[in-house]
Write a protein that holds these residues in place. Sequence first.
Motif, PDB file in Angstrom:
ATOM      1  N   ASP A 160       0.829  -1.207   0.000  1.00 42.93           N
ATOM      2  CA  ASP A 160       0.000   0.000   0.000  1.00 42.93           C
ATOM      3  C   ASP A 160       0.866   1.261   0.000  1.00 42.93           C
ATOM      4  OD1 ASP A 160      -2.275  -1.499  -0.033  1.00 42.93           O
ATOM      5  OD2 ASP A 160      -2.920  -1.018   1.996  1.00 42.93           O
ATOM      6  N   ASN A 289      -2.292   2.874  -3.755  1.00 44.42           N
ATOM      7  CA  ASN A 289      -3.696   2.723  -4.131  1.00 44.42           C
ATOM      8  C   ASN A 289      -4.214   3.915  -4.929  1.00 44.42           C
ATOM      9  OD1 ASN A 289      -4.496   0.175  -2.810  1.00 44.42           O
ATOM     10  ND2 ASN A 289      -3.969   1.257  -0.933  1.00 44.42           N
ATOM     11  N   ASN A 314       2.418  -1.439   4.987  1.00 41.45           N
ATOM     12  CA  ASN A 314       0.954  -1.387   5.050  1.00 41.45           C
ATOM     13  C   ASN A 314       0.580  -0.817   6.412  1.00 41.45           C
ATOM     14  OD1 ASN A 314       0.461  -2.719   2.495  1.00 41.45           O
ATOM     15  ND2 ASN A 314       1.138  -4.604   3.487  1.00 41.45           N
TER      16      ASN A 314
END
Length: 336
Positions: A160, A289, A314
């Motif tokens: 992420d 993202n 993350n």
Amino acid sequence: MPAPSADTILTEPVTGPSAWRAADFSDEGDWVTALTPAEVAELDAALATARGRGLPLESLTVEDFPLPTLAKTLEATVQELEFGRGFSVLRGLPVERWPLEDARLAYWGIGLHLGTPVSQNAAGELIAHVRDYGQGGVENPTTRAYRTRSALPFHTDSSDIVGLLCLRSAGRGGVSTLASSMSVHNHLLAHHRELLGLYYRGFVYDRRTEEGSQELPYYRNAVYGYFDGLLSCRFYMTHYIDSAVEKTGIPLSGIEKHALRAFQDIAAMDEYRVDMTLRPGDLQLLNNNVVIHGRSAFEDVPGRQRDLLRLWLNTRFARRIPEGFARFRHGMPVTR
């Protein structure tokens, strides 16, 4: 709760701070947070505490790296990454006076406050050097892009959050370029709606010799997915798509090539692109993202090799996406 579905194509524009354009920023002060002298002193004290533990990096915890003041800045950064524009630069880490091992340790401690680090390659590296390893350019099908000095097109990494701590800048080049993948999607929706299905279906990527002995040397990954009311992006290196063709024996269609070019061309438009040159001590943080990034080619000069330390992270606010959407979101499997 049921797993998020991968079947929906978003047909409404993305709104909110993640769908930014270049005109939304007046200068780099809009995304740069300079560390205060007190925060730097706190880092030095935390370094001493962590060194005193005598533990390997992967055994250290947040408690081993106390940052009572700086932690608030890092928490605000996480909020910006996850719920805001999706990128930030922390400026002023004293990497020029820290030995490399101290820079790695301080970076690791900061990373622990931001999220959970994950493996970046088949060797299981949790902190990787982004520099020219002298293994050829990104066209070399056995070389990962971060190990070259080539220009890199817009892409995302697997986790992420990706962090890049600049230890030394290049002699020439190496300019970092960002765009909002949410704004790219909005542009596609408005002007190239017929291509959207290709991005949601995705492309086949080369593993670049990092697969295990029982694994295929390639995999398919979608570029866009709409899950739980949030649009997410994963757009890996297009050179990996090109080299995967040699392994699958299935050429890209004309419309697939057109879609790949269109994505890059839209992201590179002045309307959407933000350029920045990282200086030593800058820590660039991006949310894969919602943000895509690239860089210009660079050249090293005698006695000065461009060197950035990379973390894949993350955070505890990680959005729910299907297991197969971001193939190596939780780290690349160790095969070496």
